[in-house]
Design a protein around this motif. Sequence first.
Motif, PDB file in Angstrom:
ATOM      1  N   ARG A  50     -57.338  56.049 -57.934  1.00  0.00           N
ATOM      2  CA  ARG A  50     -58.343  55.089 -57.473  1.00  0.00           C
ATOM      3  C   ARG A  50     -57.610  53.873 -56.950  1.00  0.00           C
ATOM      4  N   LEU A  51     -57.935  53.444 -55.749  1.00  0.00           N
ATOM      5  CA  LEU A  51     -57.196  52.325 -55.176  1.00  0.00           C
ATOM      6  C   LEU A  51     -58.007  51.605 -54.117  1.00  0.00           C
ATOM      7  N   LEU A  52     -57.620  50.346 -53.896  1.00  0.00           N
ATOM      8  CA  LEU A  52     -58.071  49.606 -52.733  1.00  0.00           C
ATOM      9  C   LEU A  52     -57.017  49.832 -51.664  1.00  0.00           C
ATOM     10  N   ASN A  53     -57.438  50.059 -50.463  1.00  0.00           N
ATOM     11  CA  ASN A  53     -56.517  50.259 -49.344  1.00  0.00           C
ATOM     12  C   ASN A  53     -56.909  49.235 -48.284  1.00  0.00           C
ATOM     13  N   ALA A  54     -56.056  48.227 -48.092  1.00  0.00           N
ATOM     14  CA  ALA A  54     -56.297  47.205 -47.072  1.00  0.00           C
ATOM     15  C   ALA A  54     -55.545  47.620 -45.822  1.00  0.00           C
ATOM     16  N   THR A  89     -56.845  68.470 -52.885  1.00  0.00           N
ATOM     17  CA  THR A  89     -57.838  67.511 -53.372  1.00  0.00           C
ATOM     18  C   THR A  89     -58.724  67.007 -52.243  1.00  0.00           C
ATOM     19  N   ALA A  90     -59.966  66.794 -52.578  1.00  0.00           N
ATOM     20  CA  ALA A  90     -60.868  66.088 -51.671  1.00  0.00           C
ATOM     21  C   ALA A  90     -60.526  64.603 -51.754  1.00  0.00           C
ATOM     22  N   GLU A  91     -61.058  63.841 -50.801  1.00  0.00           N
ATOM     23  CA  GLU A  91     -60.770  62.408 -50.737  1.00  0.00           C
ATOM     24  C   GLU A  91     -62.053  61.693 -50.329  1.00  0.00           C
ATOM     25  N   THR A  92     -62.333  60.574 -50.973  1.00  0.00           N
ATOM     26  CA  THR A  92     -63.523  59.798 -50.661  1.00  0.00           C
ATOM     27  C   THR A  92     -63.115  58.378 -50.309  1.00  0.00           C
ATOM     28  N   TYR A  93     -63.689  57.860 -49.206  1.00  0.00           N
ATOM     29  CA  TYR A  93     -63.495  56.474 -48.786  1.00  0.00           C
ATOM     30  C   TYR A  93     -64.838  55.768 -48.822  1.00  0.00           C
ATOM     31  N   ILE A  94     -64.868  54.581 -49.386  1.00  0.00           N
ATOM     32  CA  ILE A  94     -66.015  53.677 -49.306  1.00  0.00           C
ATOM     33  C   ILE A  94     -65.491  52.387 -48.699  1.00  0.00           C
ATOM     34  N   VAL A  95     -66.034  51.966 -47.567  1.00  0.00           N
ATOM     35  CA  VAL A  95     -65.565  50.746 -46.907  1.00  0.00           C
ATOM     36  C   VAL A  95     -66.260  49.544 -47.544  1.00  0.00           C
ATOM     37  N   LEU A  96     -65.456  48.644 -48.089  1.00  0.00           N
ATOM     38  CA  LEU A  96     -65.991  47.442 -48.721  1.00  0.00           C
ATOM     39  C   LEU A  96     -66.214  46.327 -47.716  1.00  0.00           C
ATOM     40  N   ARG A  97     -65.338  46.258 -46.700  1.00  0.00           N
ATOM     41  CA  ARG A  97     -65.538  45.310 -45.602  1.00  0.00           C
ATOM     42  C   ARG A  97     -64.729  45.793 -44.405  1.00  0.00           C
ATOM     43  N   PRO A 142     -70.143  49.314 -42.876  1.00  0.00           N
ATOM     44  CA  PRO A 142     -71.259  48.897 -43.725  1.00  0.00           C
ATOM     45  C   PRO A 142     -72.327  48.082 -42.993  1.00  0.00           C
ATOM     46  N   LYS A 143     -71.919  47.347 -41.949  1.00  0.00           N
ATOM     47  CA  LYS A 143     -72.909  46.559 -41.199  1.00  0.00           C
ATOM     48  C   LYS A 143     -73.888  47.474 -40.457  1.00  0.00           C
ATOM     49  N   GLN A 144     -73.472  48.720 -40.216  1.00  0.00           N
ATOM     50  CA  GLN A 144     -74.334  49.701 -39.553  1.00  0.00           C
ATOM     51  C   GLN A 144     -74.949  50.676 -40.567  1.00  0.00           C
ATOM     52  N   LYS A 145     -74.823  50.345 -41.850  1.00  0.00           N
ATOM     53  CA  LYS A 145     -75.354  51.154 -42.946  1.00  0.00           C
ATOM     54  C   LYS A 145     -74.668  52.526 -43.055  1.00  0.00           C
ATOM     55  N   GLU A 146     -73.407  52.585 -42.618  1.00  0.00           N
ATOM     56  CA  GLU A 146     -72.554  53.763 -42.791  1.00  0.00           C
ATOM     57  C   GLU A 146     -71.444  53.321 -43.731  1.00  0.00           C
ATOM     58  N   TYR A 147     -71.528  53.701 -45.006  1.00  0.00           N
ATOM     59  CA  TYR A 147     -70.709  53.096 -46.049  1.00  0.00           C
ATOM     60  C   TYR A 147     -69.435  53.856 -46.396  1.00  0.00           C
ATOM     61  N   GLY A 148     -69.441  55.131 -46.230  1.00  0.00           N
ATOM     62  CA  GLY A 148     -68.273  55.882 -46.667  1.00  0.00           C
ATOM     63  C   GLY A 148     -68.307  57.305 -46.176  1.00  0.00           C
ATOM     64  N   ILE A 149     -67.281  58.043 -46.596  1.00  0.00           N
ATOM     65  CA  ILE A 149     -67.171  59.436 -46.176  1.00  0.00           C
ATOM     66  C   ILE A 149     -66.425  60.208 -47.249  1.00  0.00           C
ATOM     67  N   HIS A 150     -66.789  61.466 -47.402  1.00  0.00           N
ATOM     68  CA  HIS A 150     -66.109  62.368 -48.324  1.00  0.00           C
ATOM     69  C   HIS A 150     -65.446  63.462 -47.497  1.00  0.00           C
ATOM     70  N   GLU A 172     -61.524  46.794 -37.263  1.00  0.00           N
ATOM     71  CA  GLU A 172     -61.675  45.354 -37.484  1.00  0.00           C
ATOM     72  C   GLU A 172     -60.573  44.834 -38.388  1.00  0.00           C
ATOM     73  N   PRO A 173     -60.134  43.588 -38.147  1.00  0.00           N
ATOM     74  CA  PRO A 173     -59.217  42.967 -39.107  1.00  0.00           C
ATOM     75  C   PRO A 173     -59.893  42.855 -40.477  1.00  0.00           C
ATOM     76  N   ASN A 174     -59.066  42.784 -41.504  1.00  0.00           N
ATOM     77  CA  ASN A 174     -59.535  42.575 -42.880  1.00  0.00           C
ATOM     78  C   ASN A 174     -60.306  43.758 -43.457  1.00  0.00           C
ATOM     79  N   THR A 175     -60.073  44.953 -42.923  1.00  0.00           N
ATOM     80  CA  THR A 175     -60.751  46.142 -43.447  1.00  0.00           C
ATOM     81  C   THR A 175     -60.147  46.518 -44.794  1.00  0.00           C
ATOM     82  N   VAL A 176     -61.022  46.763 -45.756  1.00  0.00           N
ATOM     83  CA  VAL A 176     -60.598  47.218 -47.078  1.00  0.00           C
ATOM     84  C   VAL A 176     -61.516  48.359 -47.490  1.00  0.00           C
TER      85      VAL A 176
END
Length: 130
Positions: free
Chosen positions: A37-41, A56-64, A86-94, A107-111
């Motif tokens: 589990r990690l934050l990836n900036a 392994t499967a991998e899941t990303y959730i965009v925080l910003r 997330p601004k377009q209501k698309e939050y993540g992907i598996h 975008e800059p500052n993506t985490v």
Amino acid sequence: MLINEQLLDEVTAKAKTSERLRINFNLHDSLEAKAQRLLNALEPGTVLPIHRHRDTAETYIVLRGSMKVLFYNDKKELTGESIIDPKQKEYGIHLPAGQWHTLEVLEPNTVLFEVKDGPYIPFSKEDILE
């Protein structure tokens, strides 16, 4: 540990000064942990090779920020893409195990918050599509 704007800003600052324009902030206790589990900036211009995780499967959730995830077949042909914003209501992907993929930071500052099964296994030649 609280995951808040201050932490995201700290991790983003490190990514901006990283040669790779990205940095991981691990939330798991060790590289041997069963759950990675990690934050990836990530900053625009970071280069992530087309790769897969065979076991392994991998899941990303965009925080910003936002990113585009690109999917490929064994012949290095683009087979699909998804924009995660997330601004377009698309939050993540598996991503299922074995899926060839890469991403483009929009975008800059993506985490993103990333989760996959452990232990950590570095890419091998067979897992990078050149």
